[in-house]
Design a protein around this motif. Sequence first.
Motif, PDB file in Angstrom:
ATOM      1  N   LEU A  89       0.845  -1.193   0.000  1.00  0.00           N
ATOM      2  CA  LEU A  89       0.000   0.000   0.000  1.00  0.00           C
ATOM      3  C   LEU A  89       0.881   1.244   0.000  1.00  0.00           C
ATOM      4  O   LEU A  89       0.671   2.173  -0.784  1.00  0.00           O
ATOM      5  CB  LEU A  89      -0.937  -0.006   1.217  1.00  0.00           C
ATOM      6  CG  LEU A  89      -1.856   1.201   1.306  1.00  0.00           C
ATOM      7  CD1 LEU A  89      -3.217   0.855   0.709  1.00  0.00           C
ATOM      8  CD2 LEU A  89      -2.038   1.641   2.740  1.00  0.00           C
ATOM      9  N   LYS A  93       1.383   3.708  -3.259  1.00  0.00           N
ATOM     10  CA  LYS A  93       1.011   5.118  -3.055  1.00  0.00           C
ATOM     11  C   LYS A  93       2.161   6.015  -3.501  1.00  0.00           C
ATOM     12  O   LYS A  93       1.956   7.000  -4.219  1.00  0.00           O
ATOM     13  CB  LYS A  93       0.654   5.381  -1.599  1.00  0.00           C
ATOM     14  CG  LYS A  93       0.276   6.836  -1.346  1.00  0.00           C
ATOM     15  CD  LYS A  93      -0.104   7.092   0.092  1.00  0.00           C
ATOM     16  CE  LYS A  93      -0.491   8.556   0.273  1.00  0.00           C
ATOM     17  NZ  LYS A  93      -0.904   8.830   1.655  1.00  0.00           N
ATOM     18  N   PHE A 105      -5.418  12.287  -2.775  1.00  0.00           N
ATOM     19  CA  PHE A 105      -6.032  11.003  -2.467  1.00  0.00           C
ATOM     20  C   PHE A 105      -7.384  11.217  -1.800  1.00  0.00           C
ATOM     21  O   PHE A 105      -7.508  12.009  -0.862  1.00  0.00           O
ATOM     22  CB  PHE A 105      -5.126  10.166  -1.562  1.00  0.00           C
ATOM     23  CG  PHE A 105      -3.958   9.581  -2.288  1.00  0.00           C
ATOM     24  CD1 PHE A 105      -4.080   8.389  -2.993  1.00  0.00           C
ATOM     25  CD2 PHE A 105      -2.735  10.221  -2.296  1.00  0.00           C
ATOM     26  CE1 PHE A 105      -3.007   7.857  -3.694  1.00  0.00           C
ATOM     27  CE2 PHE A 105      -1.655   9.698  -2.983  1.00  0.00           C
ATOM     28  CZ  PHE A 105      -1.786   8.511  -3.687  1.00  0.00           C
ATOM     29  N   LYS A 107      -9.276   8.226  -1.123  1.00  0.00           N
ATOM     30  CA  LYS A 107      -9.301   7.051  -0.253  1.00  0.00           C
ATOM     31  C   LYS A 107      -8.149   6.135  -0.622  1.00  0.00           C
ATOM     32  O   LYS A 107      -7.804   5.986  -1.785  1.00  0.00           O
ATOM     33  CB  LYS A 107     -10.627   6.312  -0.422  1.00  0.00           C
ATOM     34  CG  LYS A 107     -10.820   5.203   0.590  1.00  0.00           C
ATOM     35  CD  LYS A 107     -12.238   4.681   0.587  1.00  0.00           C
ATOM     36  CE  LYS A 107     -12.381   3.691   1.722  1.00  0.00           C
ATOM     37  NZ  LYS A 107     -13.672   3.133   1.829  1.00  0.00           N
ATOM     38  N   GLU A 108      -7.568   5.520   0.398  1.00  0.00           N
ATOM     39  CA  GLU A 108      -6.542   4.491   0.213  1.00  0.00           C
ATOM     40  C   GLU A 108      -6.794   3.445   1.282  1.00  0.00           C
ATOM     41  O   GLU A 108      -7.029   3.792   2.443  1.00  0.00           O
ATOM     42  CB  GLU A 108      -5.140   5.079   0.323  1.00  0.00           C
ATOM     43  CG  GLU A 108      -4.896   5.826   1.624  1.00  0.00           C
ATOM     44  CD  GLU A 108      -3.583   6.553   1.649  1.00  0.00           C
ATOM     45  OE1 GLU A 108      -2.588   5.952   2.096  1.00  0.00           O
ATOM     46  OE2 GLU A 108      -3.553   7.716   1.248  1.00  0.00           O
ATOM     47  N   TYR A 120      -6.532  -0.589  -2.570  1.00  0.00           N
ATOM     48  CA  TYR A 120      -7.475   0.313  -3.233  1.00  0.00           C
ATOM     49  C   TYR A 120      -7.015   1.763  -3.096  1.00  0.00           C
ATOM     50  O   TYR A 120      -6.687   2.212  -2.002  1.00  0.00           O
ATOM     51  CB  TYR A 120      -8.851   0.145  -2.572  1.00  0.00           C
ATOM     52  CG  TYR A 120      -9.936   1.036  -3.106  1.00  0.00           C
ATOM     53  CD1 TYR A 120     -10.723   0.640  -4.169  1.00  0.00           C
ATOM     54  CD2 TYR A 120     -10.206   2.275  -2.519  1.00  0.00           C
ATOM     55  CE1 TYR A 120     -11.747   1.455  -4.647  1.00  0.00           C
ATOM     56  CE2 TYR A 120     -11.215   3.084  -2.988  1.00  0.00           C
ATOM     57  CZ  TYR A 120     -11.987   2.670  -4.048  1.00  0.00           C
ATOM     58  OH  TYR A 120     -12.995   3.464  -4.517  1.00  0.00           O
ATOM     59  N   PHE A 121      -6.995   2.481  -4.220  1.00  0.00           N
ATOM     60  CA  PHE A 121      -6.710   3.913  -4.224  1.00  0.00           C
ATOM     61  C   PHE A 121      -7.760   4.623  -5.058  1.00  0.00           C
ATOM     62  O   PHE A 121      -8.100   4.177  -6.157  1.00  0.00           O
ATOM     63  CB  PHE A 121      -5.341   4.214  -4.854  1.00  0.00           C
ATOM     64  CG  PHE A 121      -4.174   3.692  -4.068  1.00  0.00           C
ATOM     65  CD1 PHE A 121      -3.716   4.361  -2.940  1.00  0.00           C
ATOM     66  CD2 PHE A 121      -3.527   2.544  -4.461  1.00  0.00           C
ATOM     67  CE1 PHE A 121      -2.634   3.873  -2.222  1.00  0.00           C
ATOM     68  CE2 PHE A 121      -2.442   2.047  -3.750  1.00  0.00           C
ATOM     69  CZ  PHE A 121      -1.998   2.720  -2.626  1.00  0.00           C
ATOM     70  N   GLU A 122      -8.246   5.737  -4.536  1.00  0.00           N
ATOM     71  CA  GLU A 122      -9.155   6.614  -5.272  1.00  0.00           C
ATOM     72  C   GLU A 122      -8.546   8.011  -5.154  1.00  0.00           C
ATOM     73  O   GLU A 122      -8.232   8.461  -4.045  1.00  0.00           O
ATOM     74  CB  GLU A 122     -10.538   6.556  -4.642  1.00  0.00           C
ATOM     75  CG  GLU A 122     -11.603   7.309  -5.400  1.00  0.00           C
ATOM     76  CD  GLU A 122     -13.000   7.093  -4.809  1.00  0.00           C
ATOM     77  OE1 GLU A 122     -13.934   7.633  -5.390  1.00  0.00           O
ATOM     78  OE2 GLU A 122     -13.143   6.405  -3.774  1.00  0.00           O
ATOM     79  N   PHE A 123      -8.351   8.692  -6.289  1.00  0.00           N
ATOM     80  CA  PHE A 123      -7.637   9.969  -6.233  1.00  0.00           C
ATOM     81  C   PHE A 123      -7.899  10.819  -7.466  1.00  0.00           C
ATOM     82  O   PHE A 123      -8.427  10.338  -8.480  1.00  0.00           O
ATOM     83  CB  PHE A 123      -6.131   9.738  -6.080  1.00  0.00           C
ATOM     84  CG  PHE A 123      -5.507   8.884  -7.157  1.00  0.00           C
ATOM     85  CD1 PHE A 123      -4.925   9.454  -8.288  1.00  0.00           C
ATOM     86  CD2 PHE A 123      -5.485   7.495  -7.053  1.00  0.00           C
ATOM     87  CE1 PHE A 123      -4.347   8.669  -9.276  1.00  0.00           C
ATOM     88  CE2 PHE A 123      -4.900   6.704  -8.023  1.00  0.00           C
ATOM     89  CZ  PHE A 123      -4.334   7.293  -9.148  1.00  0.00           C
ATOM     90  N   GLN A 146      -7.116  -0.518  -8.298  1.00  0.00           N
ATOM     91  CA  GLN A 146      -7.152  -1.626  -7.356  1.00  0.00           C
ATOM     92  C   GLN A 146      -6.109  -2.655  -7.768  1.00  0.00           C
ATOM     93  O   GLN A 146      -5.978  -2.959  -8.955  1.00  0.00           O
ATOM     94  CB  GLN A 146      -8.553  -2.260  -7.388  1.00  0.00           C
ATOM     95  CG  GLN A 146      -9.116  -2.508  -6.038  1.00  0.00           C
ATOM     96  CD  GLN A 146     -10.579  -2.887  -6.055  1.00  0.00           C
ATOM     97  OE1 GLN A 146     -11.318  -2.257  -5.367  1.00  0.00           O
ATOM     98  NE2 GLN A 146     -10.996  -3.886  -6.777  1.00  0.00           N
TER      99      GLN A 146
END
Length: 184
Positions: A89, A93, A105, A107-108, A120-123, A146
């Motif tokens: 992770l 990142k 970011f 969410k991570e 999982y990364f959302e950015f 993901q």
Amino acid sequence: MKRMPLLLLLLLGLLAFAPKPKLTTVKLASTLSVGVPKEFAPLPDDGIAVKYPSPRKPLAVYSNPSGRVDYSVAVRPTTFESFDYGVLLKIYKSSIQRLYTKVDFIKEDIRTVNGRDFIYFEFISTVSDTRRNSQLTPIKRYQVVQYAIEGSQLYVFTFVAPADEQAQWQPTAQAVMSAIVMKK
């Protein structure tokens, strides 16, 4: 001030009844199925070569009718194992941050989808031309990525849309990432 909790509750209630994105299940391998938005179409090999120039072509790329939004699945060899997710992770990142001029970011996390753990990364990514006298506008993208490890393979699932369309595509991106089924 007393109305704020009531408004928040009302908004959450409306979101619960928002239409779910319609996905089509696509089997990409004997052990891998993904959910693809119904209106997306597979990108042909020549389209993939233009949009994703790389020695290792993605396993599959699906694009919306305008070609502005993509969902891709890539497979790469790895020496890491799934119990390394906590360390990975941080590594992934850092890799994401090096790829772009700026990364915000949203969410991570390490999360479980259909019995399988994923990183999982959302950015929102921004690429700016930092050359002196450059007049180019920065490119901003909303992305959900993901990662999962199976054996000696790293699976990378990526959903990319223009940042100014995040509100429109965020429910679809989250649905797509929740529709991945990897069998052992």
